[in-house]
Enzyme design. Structure first.
Site, PDB file in Angstrom:
ATOM      1  N   GLU A   1       3.652  43.129 -25.025  1.00 14.58           N
ATOM      2  CA  GLU A   1       4.776  43.688 -25.771  1.00 14.58           C
ATOM      3  C   GLU A   1       5.905  42.676 -25.914  1.00 14.58           C
ATOM      4  O   GLU A   1       6.230  41.972 -24.959  1.00 14.58           O
ATOM      5  CB  GLU A   1       5.270  44.914 -24.993  1.00 14.58           C
ATOM      6  CG  GLU A   1       6.304  45.738 -25.689  1.00 14.58           C
ATOM      7  CD  GLU A   1       6.729  46.893 -24.791  1.00 14.58           C
ATOM      8  OE1 GLU A   1       6.215  48.004 -24.963  1.00 14.58           O
ATOM      9  OE2 GLU A   1       7.582  46.668 -23.910  1.00 14.58           O
TER      10      GLU A   1
ATOM     11  N   TYR B   1      10.752  45.529 -32.609  1.00  6.21           N
ATOM     12  CA  TYR B   1       9.770  45.764 -31.542  1.00  6.21           C
ATOM     13  C   TYR B   1       8.390  45.446 -32.097  1.00  6.21           C
ATOM     14  O   TYR B   1       8.050  45.838 -33.214  1.00  6.21           O
ATOM     15  CB  TYR B   1       9.807  47.240 -31.089  1.00  6.21           C
ATOM     16  CG  TYR B   1       8.664  47.580 -30.153  1.00  6.21           C
ATOM     17  CD1 TYR B   1       8.836  47.507 -28.778  1.00  6.21           C
ATOM     18  CD2 TYR B   1       7.404  47.923 -30.640  1.00  6.21           C
ATOM     19  CE1 TYR B   1       7.799  47.761 -27.912  1.00  6.21           C
ATOM     20  CE2 TYR B   1       6.348  48.176 -29.783  1.00  6.21           C
ATOM     21  CZ  TYR B   1       6.552  48.100 -28.430  1.00  6.21           C
ATOM     22  OH  TYR B   1       5.517  48.346 -27.568  1.00  6.21           O
TER      23      TYR B   1
END
Ligand code: GDP
Ligand code: MN
Length: 399
Positions: free
Chosen positions: A193, A105
């Site tokens: 993101e 991530y």
């Protein structure tokens, strides 16, 4: 405003980040064509991904692999039209299937408390980061970018090292982390993101294999207040997924936020709108919305605001609270009369108008037999009482 994944991918690619190619399609036939193109270009298979503005598409069955164009059309048949978190899928992204070795991530988010951009990374990619934050907060590394100088190399390295990346992956991750911050600043985003940022294995034409870090998903949320500076991004708004009430509010330049209660609030000024909601709650009621018609609103804006409020079937009463400054009370009163004449259903209304042209407003309202109140407290209490009466009548009617 949220961008669809395929738009977010475009912005990352434009910033020089490694993003696999892809095509958007709205029918199984188009998906098959896109798959054929990608397979001809050397892909070993394709991934078909639902394009909806919510996360967790994978878990919901909205991300599927296919080996051939025919199979791609088949999975598209399943994905197009399915519902993910209440949203109907109308389009998909077709991209070359990646052979994923590991998922990470990496994201940049506006940290309002710190007044800086916060870069977060985690080796626990693929799953929703909120879940990681809850269950294993130590698995997330966080650094703040400098307001003027951006993310320093050493900071980006700190993040990459915490993810366990080495060698070429480390250098790539540094470039990607800095790129996310750059995109965030240049596009006035609140969130950029990548989840998963993945190490994928690629087989070359000569059969040799190598591993590479790529952005396999992209999520960007833009700052609505900065959108006038980015007409190109505004044009990417997905009208398929907009609440029609939100779109109408934007057209009319009304500040509108839908809530769960039964008392519709029509107010001028954000502060007064908040106060109105507080007083409704103190009187024992629940506001159905926040609504600020802004300064200098005309009768037509008032009528539009009324339509927005009444579009919510839960609304049982409307509380109008106007403090006339630039906004003229008589103009609002005329708007109310007009709106009531056109309104789709009858609901009680309690009106309080003070300030500029309040006497004229009062005359118009009394001629049209509106229920009025002198003080805001009284208006809130009357509205809550009216909502109780309507509620009781509705309950009585159904039993
Ligand atoms: P999200 O669930 O909405 O966040 O959608 P993602 O784009 O993140 O996809 C969900 C998951 O599908 C990823 O975490 C991957 O595990 C998997 N996935 C996505 N693209 C590919 C791909 O090209 N190949 C493989 N094998 N899996 C993929
Ligand atoms: Mn994802």
């Amino acid at each position: 405003m949220k961008l669809q994944e395929f738009h977010a991918r475009e912005l990352l690619a434009a910033a020089g980040l490694p993003v696999p190619p892809g095509r958007v399609a709205t029918t199984p036939g188009e998906v098959a064509d896109a798959a054929r193109e990608l397979l001809t270009a050397g892909a070993r298979g394709v991934v078909v991904k639902a394009q909806v503005l919510v996360g967790g598409r994978g878990k919901a069955g909205g991300v599927k692999l296919a080996a051939t164009p025919a199979e791609a059309a088949q999975v598209a048949e399943q994905i197009l039209g399915m519902t993910i978190k209440g949203i109907v899928v109308r389009k998909v992204l077709v991209a070359p299937a990646s052979d994923i070795r590991h998922e990470y991530y990496l994201g940049a988010v506006l940290d309002r408390a710190a007044q800086r951009i916060l870069v977060m990374g985690s080796a626990e990619g693929g799953v929703e980061i909120e879940q990681v934050a809850q269950e294993k907060p130590e698995a997330i590394v966080r650094v703040h970018a400098h307001p003027h100088l951006g993310l320093f190399d050493f900071q980006a390295r700190q993040v990459a090292l915490a993810l366990g990346l080495t060698g070429p992956h480390l250098a790539d991750a540094v470039a990607i982390a800095k790129g996310l911050v750059r995109v965030m600043v240049e596009r006035d985003a609140d969130l950029v993101e990548v989840n998963p940022l993945a190490i994928v294995r690629e087989i070359g034409a000569d059969g040799s294999s190598r591993e590479r870090l790529v952005c396999l998903d992209a999520k960007i949320t833009l700052d609505d207040s900065a959108l006038p500076r980015h007409p190109d991004l505004e044009a990417r708004r997905d009208l398929d997924e907009e609440d029609p009430a939100d779109a109408e509010a934007r057209r009319q330049e009304i500040n509108f936020i839908h809530l769960d209660g039964t008392i519709g609030c029509l107010v001028n000024g954000a502060g007064l709108a908040m106060t109105t909601m507080d007083l409704v709650k103190r009187a024992g009621g629940e506001p159905a919305n926040f609504l600020d018609i802004g300064g200098g609103a005309k009768a037509e804006t008032v009528a539009a605001a009324m339509r927005l409020i009444l579009a919510d079937p839960r609304v049982q009463v409307i509380l109008v609270n106007i403090f006339g400054g630039i906004t003229r009370g008589d103009e609002v009163a005329r708007g109310l009369v007009e709106a009531r004449a056109q309104q789709a259903r009858e609901v009680p209304m309690v009106v309080r108008i003070v300030g500029t042209n309040a006497e004229a407003a009062s005359r118009i309202l009394h001629e049209a037999s509106f229920q009025t109140a002198e003080s805001l407290e009284a208006a809130a209490e009357q509205a809550v009482a009216a909502a109780r009466r309507v509620g009781a009548a509705v309950d009585g009617g159904t039993r």
